[in-house]
Structure formats: structure tokens, C-alpha cells
Design an enzyme around this catalytic site. Sequence first.
Site, short mmCIF file in Angstrom:
data_model
loop_
_atom_site.label_atom_id
_atom_site.label_comp_id
_atom_site.label_asym_id
_atom_site.label_seq_id
_atom_site.Cartn_x
_atom_site.Cartn_y
_atom_site.Cartn_z
N LYS A 60 3.29 4.36 -1.17
CA LYS A 60 3.45 5.23 -2.34
C LYS A 60 4.74 6.01 -2.15
O LYS A 60 4.78 7.02 -1.45
CB LYS A 60 2.29 6.21 -2.50
N HIS A 103 -9.13 10.94 0.98
CA HIS A 103 -8.19 9.83 0.86
C HIS A 103 -6.92 10.10 1.66
O HIS A 103 -5.99 9.30 1.63
CB HIS A 103 -7.85 9.61 -0.62
N HIS A 150 0.81 -1.22 0.00
CA HIS A 150 0.00 0.00 0.00
C HIS A 150 0.85 1.26 0.00
O HIS A 150 0.32 2.37 -0.02
CB HIS A 150 -0.93 -0.03 1.22
N ASP A 183 0.45 19.47 18.29
CA ASP A 183 1.04 20.71 18.79
C ASP A 183 1.59 21.54 17.63
O ASP A 183 0.96 21.63 16.58
CB ASP A 183 2.09 20.40 19.86
#
Length: 419
Positions: free
Chosen positions: A136, A312, A134, A319
Site C-alpha cells: 500500500k 489489521h 500486498h 527500544d
Amino acid sequence: MSVAVEHIATDQPPDAAKARDLDYGWHSDNQVQLLENGEAYFPKVFEALREARREILLETFILFEDKVGHELQHILIDAAQRGVKVVVSLDGFGCGELSPSFLGELADAGVTVQMFDPASKTLGVRTNWFRRLHRKIVVVDAAVAFIGGINFSADHLGDFGPEAKQDYAVQVTGPAVADLHHFALAQSGRQARARRGWRRRQQPPCAGSTEGEGLVRLIYRDNVRHRDDIEEAYIHALGQAQKRVVIANAYFFPGYRLLREIRNAARRGVQVQLIMQGQPDVLLAKLAARMLYDYLLKDGVVIHEYCQRPLHGKVALVDDDWSTVGSSNLDPLSLALNLEANVLIRDRAFNQQLYERLEILARDHCQTMPENRKPRLWLWRLTVGFLVFHVMRHFPAMTGWLPAHKPRLKPFEGQANDH
């Protein structure tokens, strides 16, 4: 036609898995640029690819044969033909519909194409649902890297229409690129080459006390020894939060430990905002997230649902200086099954830029869940959610018993093995 396409199984043999047990530290003096949606991302990536002189490493979950995919194909072919070493790693599920001619044109030009866990359809249905690649990641000449949630598909562009995705990535230059380069080489099966010229640098103090600008650290999730690294990074940052937390995540169904840290931050006065899908591309994702709303709202967490188009993104900030951008959702697939990668960023200017972009999203394009929403069976919902998540957490071990997940690396069936 000699097509240099390899099949990579979901897990590697024990010796390879051990070799790839990689830990990466913090690096200072990096430049990090936020890239929102395909309009910002694709021009930057394509420019870097066109200027490549030595090497391109590219991993993606989805590559479609649309205008974005064809432009990428042409750029990679041109790079390979001018002598650039090009390695493209694709997921067998997300890229399972790519045509042999599309892949063949890449391979004939000299591009090495690798397919992670490919599987043919059974009764018209693909069976390789689990343990997806998954990530990229794009690394060019070991000098510039891109990482985030944006795939190479036209549905990341506004002109795609109402279903165009809202998403984020970053461009990184500086010392942290060495780790991204090393990681991409190692994960592409080129561990021996990756280890040469790479040295682990001394880490600054842990995330909770690091000071400075331009600090970047690569973290990742696998099914070997780094199963929880991304989840633990979130938990640690939330535990240190003092002022604000903003999480924008497409698929939100985390385990109880992460939910508890989100709730506890709100209880101690931290302003906690979650931006979720209001117009999901997967309806189940919205239903799953809403199971958790009552539990979080009653302790002061502000929940927005983004309704302009499908969300997506996989980003968060804590902070004034901690941020993360990457491929990992906060759901069972990403936290317990998929192969994922994020960068952690300690930089005030980047944090402020991301905060401003998410504030615009929440203010102008979201609906906010009412604070006085009446809790409805929240304890039952949380219990069901807890059971579902932790069943999924142990699912990788079960899927490892299946023949489709035996560790192996083999040439593409019916194609040449010379590459």
C-alpha cells in the site's frame, strides 16, 4: 470505450527482475507522521492527491466500490483531467471484484490502471491466491509518500461498525521520498524513467548503531532477490533490543528464527509485548497464532489479544528509536509469498508516539494471556508450525510452475492497447 488497463504477471522476465533488484539505504532529515486508521489516513492522502501537479503513483491490495473507493476514483479522475500523470496498480485478487465501468471511468479520464496477476473465476472461485501485490504505497509529485497497511475501503473507518479495522500508516516527506518514488516507478513497469534522476545515497551505519532523528529506509519483499529483507530487519532489530519490544501484527505465524529472537529478547530481560488479533476477520489467523503462545509465554513474552474490532496493523518498535510500519504481516503469506513493503524509522519522537498509541490499545482494549497458562504440547505445536511455515516458504517456486504465473505483461483482454 478505450480502457487503458494492463495485466501484470506475478513475476517479471529474468532481465526485468535483475533490473529491479533495488537496494535502498538510510536517509536522514525526514519528517514522518503516524496515521492511525482511515480517519487520519484518508484525509491526508486525499489532500495530497488533490494538490498533485505532475504525478501520482498508487499501489493498493484492495480498492472497493464504496464511499472511500468512489471518492478516490473522483479525485484521480480530476487529477488526470488537469494533466497529472496518474498510475494506479491494483492486485488481481484483492481488487478482483471491481466492475469494468469503475475501471473504465478511470481509464477514459487518462488514468493508467494496471492489474497485478488477474485471473477469472474457475467454478465460481478465484484461483490467484498466491504472490499477491500486498503493498500500500502512494507517492505524489515525488514530494510526499504514504506507506502502511491501510487499503482504500470503508472498513478502515469507525462508522463501518464492529468490523471496522484497526490499522496504521505513515506520511513521509524528505529525502527518503526519492527512494519510495523510484521504487513505485520501477514496480509499475516504468524502470527506464525511474532510473533517470535517481541516485543511491551513501548509507549511514547499520540499524543497530545509527544515531539521529528522522532516519528512514525503505525495505521490501519480492520473489527474486529480496525474499527475506523484511524478516531479516526484524531479526536484526530484535537481536539488538535492550529495553522494550512491541509488535502489533494482524497475522502472526512467523518462522522459527524470528520466534527464537523474540523469545531470546525476553530471556535477557527485554520487555516484549505482542498485540494479536482477538477478534479476527480470518479465524484461522487466530488459531495459528495461538499455536505459538505457550512457546513464548513460558519465557516471559507478554501477549495481548485486541478484542474491540479486527486488528489489521503491521507495526513494531524496538527500544527508544527503532520502528517499522508497512504492509507485511509476520505470517507465511507476507514472509514467503506476497510482494510487500515497509519503512524502517529511526526517530525517538515517532517511536514514543507509536509506543503510546499501542500502550493505549493494550491497556484499554485488549485481554492479556495469563502468565501462568499451563503449557500444552508446546513442542508439538512449535514443530507443526515450523513445518507449515517452511513448506509455505518454498511454495512460490512451486506456484511458478503454474501457467497462471508465467511472466508476461499484456493489455487487458478486449480493450485497447494504446496508452
